[in-house]
Design an enzyme around this catalytic site. Structure first.
Site, PDB file in Angstrom:
ATOM      1  CG  ASP A  32      -2.113   0.947   1.024  1.00  0.00           C
ATOM      2  OD1 ASP A  32      -1.885   2.124   0.703  1.00  0.00           O
ATOM      3  OD2 ASP A  32      -3.253   0.495   1.186  1.00  0.00           O
ATOM      4  CB  SER A  80      -6.271   2.441   0.075  1.00  0.00           C
ATOM      5  OG  SER A  80      -4.959   2.915   0.191  1.00  0.00           O
ATOM      6  CB  THR A 133      -5.909  -2.828   0.748  1.00  0.00           C
ATOM      7  OG1 THR A 133      -5.520  -1.467   0.703  1.00  0.00           O
ATOM      8  CG2 THR A 133      -5.340  -3.564  -0.441  1.00  0.00           C
ATOM      9  CD  GLU A 256      -2.940  -3.278   2.398  1.00  0.00           C
ATOM     10  OE1 GLU A 256      -3.080  -2.222   1.781  1.00  0.00           O
ATOM     11  OE2 GLU A 256      -3.643  -3.585   3.375  1.00  0.00           O
ATOM     12  CG  ASP A 261      -1.209   4.528   2.596  1.00  0.00           C
ATOM     13  OD1 ASP A 261      -1.062   5.356   1.684  1.00  0.00           O
ATOM     14  OD2 ASP A 261      -2.158   4.557   3.395  1.00  0.00           O
ATOM     15  CG  HIS A 265      -1.108   8.879   4.505  1.00  0.00           C
ATOM     16  ND1 HIS A 265      -1.757   9.793   3.706  1.00  0.00           N
ATOM     17  CD2 HIS A 265      -1.545   7.658   4.097  1.00  0.00           C
ATOM     18  CE1 HIS A 265      -2.557   9.147   2.859  1.00  0.00           C
ATOM     19  NE2 HIS A 265      -2.435   7.848   3.071  1.00  0.00           N
ATOM     20  CG  ASP A 303      -2.789   0.989  -2.655  1.00  0.00           C
ATOM     21  OD1 ASP A 303      -1.592   1.341  -2.561  1.00  0.00           O
ATOM     22  OD2 ASP A 303      -3.572   1.015  -1.687  1.00  0.00           O
ATOM     23  CG  HIS A 304      -2.225   4.872  -3.598  1.00  0.00           C
ATOM     24  ND1 HIS A 304      -1.419   5.328  -2.581  1.00  0.00           N
ATOM     25  CD2 HIS A 304      -3.238   4.193  -2.990  1.00  0.00           C
ATOM     26  CE1 HIS A 304      -1.933   4.967  -1.424  1.00  0.00           C
ATOM     27  NE2 HIS A 304      -3.030   4.266  -1.632  1.00  0.00           N
ATOM     28  CG  HIS A 405      -3.000   8.349  -1.639  1.00  0.00           C
ATOM     29  ND1 HIS A 405      -4.087   7.513  -1.731  1.00  0.00           N
ATOM     30  CD2 HIS A 405      -2.514   8.164  -0.391  1.00  0.00           C
ATOM     31  CE1 HIS A 405      -4.245   6.860  -0.602  1.00  0.00           C
ATOM     32  NE2 HIS A 405      -3.301   7.232   0.235  1.00  0.00           N
TER      33      HIS A 405
END
Ligand SMILES: [Zn+2]
Length: 440
Positions: A32, A80, A133, A256, A261, A265, A303-304, A405
């Site tokens: 993620d 996500s 996710t 995952e 992620d 952040h 996912d990004h 993101h």
């Protein structure tokens, strides 16, 4: 024997051989937030600095292509939930959607289809298992925020009269063991084992199994007693899903590395590299598994990307991996420990970061820590965390452009049976579509 009879016999034999060929196992790993800069930074982070050449990573070994990630929102930058729905179902949707399309109708995931066909299924993640996710593989909700509803669906949305997922590992006790409903007890009533401590993973000997190892997400890798907790959960999942007793059935395992992620952040590079190590080691484990079980396809992607991470910043042509490696905690933890140590903060800073600050920086920290308002502790921790991150970024030369993101292509990695299927420039929905093709 007559020639025609021989041909007929050969044909019957070949079709019976084909029919007896076991279906392909599927392992799908999502990092993620793991944009290209993360795998690039990790390559430098894990390099053996005593040798002149830059060591390749498992990401380099398995790289096959790139995938676009845009959602159905015309904003180009996905969250996500929309990305997970695309990866799980092959359908693009709006940000926030879990397993529903733009018209808010439920869509079928690869996990749903696998279960319908009699596969064994597993999910192992480092966030709460009802987070966006993994949720998109199991649940249907207009909003990713419906955490309790999504948790309920792990039990309530049955296929062939049973819950969809045979192995569920991750965090999320607070959503599964509630005042109004105890889902852990309900799973136990259906024959699942339930464990709430990751130390007990080794005690789990058979399917089905539910393991929720923390209230919400698991402890960050950098600070965990189990820094390779995704590796541990994956190893146990593979053991259970490929056990002799289960071997007549193929399996689909969704994994995952959820917190890359979260570190993104937070714009926390040391935190991110801790999670990347867990992801990389998980991929190495999967490679070893596939080398022994070649009838398996592995695909991994992100996912990004998160945070707009850049390897190098502010005009500096450098990135200091050695400094990142010496950081032993996430920035909020460093801030809390500095505040708790008061005038003794320098030794705490030294042991947690090994960064040698300039005199004026030391003065700034000293004034802040010794004069901190204890009645306003969360605000103070937040302010000090921001300052700690400033110094970490400065001394490692790490850059960030956002707390959210970003919308660039992400990498696709594959290994095993038919890995070429995932080559080239594809869309995130193509990954699900290609996985559906494996399901027979
Ligand atoms: Zn995110």
């Amino acid at each position: 024997m007559h020639k025609l009879t021989l041909v007929l016999l050969a044909c019957i034999l070949c079709t019976s051989v084909r029919a007896a060929e076991p279906n392909t196992n599927i392992i799908f790993l999502i990092g993620d937030g793991m944009g290209v800069a993360y795998t690039g930074a990790y390559r430098l982070y894990q390099d053996d600095l005593t040798t002149p050449e830059l060591d390749a990573t498992i990401f380099d070994e398995m790289l096959v292509g790139m995938a676009s990630t845009y959602p159905d929102d015309h904003n180009q930058v996905t969250d996500s939930a929309a990305a997970a729905t695309a990866l799980a179902t092959g359908v693009k949707t709006y940000n926030g959607a879990i397993g529903v399309n733009a018209q808010r109708s439920p869509v079928v995931s690869v996990l749903d289809k696998a279960k319908e066909l009699g596969y064994l299924t597993g999910i192992a993640v480092t966030c709460q298992v009802n987070h966006a996710t993994p949720a998109a593989f199991v649940a249907h909700a207009d909003s990713r925020q419906s955490y309790e509803k999504i948790a309920d669906q792990y039990m309530d949305l049955k296929i062939h009269g049973k819950p969809k997922v045979d192995v569920i590992f991750g965090g999320g006790q607070e959503y599964f063991v509630r005042k109004d409903r105890n889902l852990a007890k309900e799973f136990e009533a259906l024959g699942y084992s339930y464990n709430a401590d990751i130390k007990d993973l080794s005690k789990i000997k058979k399917l089905p199994a539910l393991g929720l190892f923390s209230k919400g997400g698991l402890t960050p890798a950098l600070e965990s007693e189990h820094p390779l907790r995704l590796v541990e959960m994956t190893e146990k999942s593979l053991e259970l899903l490929s056990a002799k007793s289960a071997q007549k059935k193929p399996f689909l395992l969704m994994l995952e590395a959820s917190q890359i992620d979260w570190c993104g952040h937070a714009n926390d590079i040391a935190c991110a590299m801790g999670e990347m190590r867990d992801m990389a080691e998980t991929m190495k484990l999967i490679k070893r598994f596939i080398d022994k079980n070649p009838n398996t396809i592995f695909v991994a992607t992100a996912d990004h990307s998160t945070g707009g991470l850049s390897v190098g910043a502010k005009g500096q042509y450098q990135w200091n991996a050695a400094v990142v490696r010496n950081i032993k905690a996430t920035a909020p933890t460093i801030a809390r420990q500095l505040l708790a140590s008061k005038s003794n903060w320098k030794s705490v800073w030294q042991s947690l970061t090994q960064i040698k600050l300039a005199d004026d920086e030391q003065k700034t920290l000293d004034a802040f820590i010794t004069q901190a308002d204890e009645n306003n502790s969360e605000l103070v921790v937040g302010q000090l965390t921001a300052q700690v991150l400033n110094y970490i970024d400065k001394y490692t030369s790490t850059g960030w452009t956002t707390k959210g993101h970003t919308g660039e292509y992400v990498q696709v990695f594959s290994y095993g049976k038919g890995k070429n299927n995932f080559e080239g420039a594809i869309d995130n929905t193509d990954i699900a579509k290609k996985l559906f093709n494996y399901l027979k």
